[in-house]
Design a protein around this motif. Structure first.
Motif, short mmCIF file in Angstrom:
data_model
loop_
_atom_site.label_atom_id
_atom_site.label_comp_id
_atom_site.label_asym_id
_atom_site.label_seq_id
_atom_site.Cartn_x
_atom_site.Cartn_y
_atom_site.Cartn_z
N ILE A 50 0.86 -1.18 0.00
CA ILE A 50 0.00 0.00 0.00
C ILE A 50 0.90 1.23 0.00
O ILE A 50 2.12 1.12 0.12
N THR A 51 0.30 2.38 -0.11
CA THR A 51 1.11 3.59 -0.20
C THR A 51 1.76 3.89 1.15
O THR A 51 1.21 3.54 2.21
N PRO A 52 2.90 4.56 1.13
CA PRO A 52 3.54 4.96 2.38
C PRO A 52 2.64 5.83 3.25
O PRO A 52 2.65 5.69 4.47
N ALA A 53 1.84 6.68 2.62
CA ALA A 53 0.92 7.53 3.40
C ALA A 53 -0.09 6.67 4.14
O ALA A 53 -0.42 6.95 5.30
N GLN A 54 -0.58 5.61 3.50
CA GLN A 54 -1.51 4.70 4.17
C GLN A 54 -0.84 4.00 5.34
O GLN A 54 -1.44 3.81 6.40
N SER A 55 0.42 3.62 5.15
CA SER A 55 1.17 2.97 6.23
C SER A 55 1.35 3.91 7.41
O SER A 55 1.21 3.51 8.57
N MET A 56 1.67 5.17 7.11
CA MET A 56 1.83 6.16 8.19
C MET A 56 0.51 6.35 8.94
O MET A 56 0.50 6.43 10.17
N ASP A 57 -0.60 6.42 8.20
CA ASP A 57 -1.91 6.56 8.84
C ASP A 57 -2.19 5.35 9.73
O ASP A 57 -2.70 5.49 10.85
N LYS A 58 -1.85 4.17 9.24
CA LYS A 58 -2.06 2.94 10.01
C LYS A 58 -1.25 3.00 11.32
O LYS A 58 -1.76 2.67 12.39
N LEU A 59 -0.01 3.46 11.23
CA LEU A 59 0.83 3.57 12.42
C LEU A 59 0.31 4.63 13.39
O LEU A 59 0.33 4.42 14.61
N ARG A 60 -0.15 5.76 12.85
CA ARG A 60 -0.70 6.81 13.73
C ARG A 60 -1.93 6.30 14.48
O ARG A 60 -2.06 6.53 15.68
N ARG A 61 -2.82 5.62 13.76
CA ARG A 61 -4.02 5.07 14.42
C ARG A 61 -3.63 4.04 15.48
O ARG A 61 -4.20 4.01 16.57
N PHE A 62 -2.67 3.19 15.15
CA PHE A 62 -2.20 2.18 16.10
C PHE A 62 -1.67 2.87 17.37
O PHE A 62 -2.03 2.49 18.49
N ARG A 63 -0.84 3.88 17.17
CA ARG A 63 -0.28 4.61 18.33
C ARG A 63 -1.40 5.25 19.14
O ARG A 63 -1.41 5.16 20.38
N GLU A 64 -2.36 5.89 18.47
CA GLU A 64 -3.47 6.54 19.17
C GLU A 64 -4.31 5.52 19.95
O GLU A 64 -4.72 5.78 21.08
N GLU A 65 -4.56 4.37 19.34
CA GLU A 65 -5.33 3.33 20.03
C GLU A 65 -4.56 2.80 21.24
O GLU A 65 -5.16 2.53 22.29
N CYS A 66 -3.26 2.67 21.10
CA CYS A 66 -2.44 2.22 22.23
C CYS A 66 -2.44 3.26 23.34
O CYS A 66 -2.54 2.91 24.53
N ARG B 232 3.60 -2.02 30.47
CA ARG B 232 4.89 -1.92 29.80
C ARG B 232 4.81 -2.35 28.34
O ARG B 232 5.45 -1.77 27.47
N PHE B 233 4.01 -3.37 28.06
CA PHE B 233 3.85 -3.85 26.69
C PHE B 233 3.24 -2.75 25.81
O PHE B 233 3.73 -2.49 24.71
N ILE B 234 2.19 -2.12 26.30
CA ILE B 234 1.52 -1.07 25.51
C ILE B 234 2.46 0.12 25.32
O ILE B 234 2.51 0.70 24.23
N LYS B 235 3.22 0.47 26.34
CA LYS B 235 4.20 1.56 26.17
C LYS B 235 5.24 1.19 25.12
O LYS B 235 5.64 2.03 24.31
N THR B 236 5.66 -0.06 25.10
CA THR B 236 6.60 -0.53 24.08
C THR B 236 5.98 -0.44 22.69
O THR B 236 6.65 -0.07 21.73
N CYS B 237 4.71 -0.78 22.56
CA CYS B 237 4.02 -0.68 21.27
C CYS B 237 3.99 0.76 20.78
O CYS B 237 4.19 1.02 19.59
N ILE B 238 3.75 1.71 21.68
CA ILE B 238 3.74 3.13 21.31
C ILE B 238 5.12 3.55 20.83
O ILE B 238 5.26 4.20 19.78
N GLU B 239 6.15 3.17 21.57
CA GLU B 239 7.52 3.51 21.18
C GLU B 239 7.88 2.88 19.83
O GLU B 239 8.52 3.51 18.99
N TRP B 240 7.45 1.64 19.62
CA TRP B 240 7.71 0.96 18.35
C TRP B 240 7.06 1.71 17.19
O TRP B 240 7.68 1.93 16.15
N ALA B 241 5.80 2.11 17.35
CA ALA B 241 5.09 2.84 16.29
C ALA B 241 5.80 4.14 15.97
O ALA B 241 5.95 4.50 14.79
N GLU B 242 6.27 4.84 17.00
CA GLU B 242 6.99 6.09 16.77
C GLU B 242 8.30 5.85 16.03
O GLU B 242 8.66 6.60 15.12
N ARG B 243 9.02 4.79 16.39
CA ARG B 243 10.26 4.46 15.68
C ARG B 243 9.98 4.11 14.22
O ARG B 243 10.71 4.51 13.32
#
Length: 186
Positions: A108-124, A162-173
């Motif tokens: 998929i497009t990089p923009a779609q991937s970024m949106d997916k990561l942003r939503r994941f981070r927000e949900e976390c 700790r797991f959810i915090k790690t997920c947030i950090e992963w999404a940001e990376r």
């Protein structure tokens, strides 16, 4: 079968209705074991048929009648056997639809991937806020339990936090790597 043992574990603490069990799962185990109400009620029937629990109907005048379940001696024996058994749990595998989709996101497009990561981070982040109520929940449910039992509840909640915090950090990376690879704009 693990749902059955989760139910037996809660009933080992004391009698509960199906509704009480659903709330207990939601307020304590949801991070690592989601249980739908329909599955809980189905398992309650199976456990009662096996003789691991017994149900007693409580007549209520202002509300529909409810059934309160208690663990039997056979159920407690089965639960403790499961808890102590020496089998190895597979600690390295869990299912995540999000991660499977992300794995294939090169399609998929990089923009779609970024949106997916942003939503994941927000949900976390939203889930992390909901986890703020867990210490109060442990205090409420654990008020008549000994400290040794509730210590394990606290340790499990700490893992989830700790797991959810790690997920947030992963999404940001991941977002930073996508930005630095200059693929987010394509």
């Amino acid at each position: 079968m693990s749902l059955s043992f989760g139910i037996l574990g809660f009933l080992n603490y004391g009698p509960m209705s199906g509704y009480d069990l659903a709330k207990a799962f939601e307020s304590s185990l949801e991070f690592f074991w989601h249980a739908q109400n329909s599955h809980i009620y189905l398992e309650l029937k199976k456990l009662e048929q096996k003789g691991y629990i017994s149900g007693k109907t409580v007549v209520q005048s202002e509300r529909p009648n409810k059934k309160i379940y208690s663990i039997t001696d056979a159920g407690r024996k089965e639960f403790l056997h499961w808890l102590a058994e020496g089998g190895r749990e597979d600690v390295t595998h869990f299912k995540s639809v999000f991660l499977m989709k992300f794995f294939f996101s090169g399609n998929i497009t990089p923009a779609q991937s970024m949106d997916k990561l942003r939503r994941f981070r927000e949900e976390c982040e939203a889930y992390l806020k909901r986890m703020d109520s867990i210490p109060e929940s442990i205090e409420n449910y654990g008020s008549n339990k000994d400290d040794y039992e509730t210590l394990y509840w606290q340790l499990t909640a700490d893992f989830g936090h700790r797991f959810i915090k790690t997920c947030i950090e992963w999404a940001e990376r991941c977002m930073e790597r996508l930005k630095s690879a200059d693929v987010a704009e394509n």
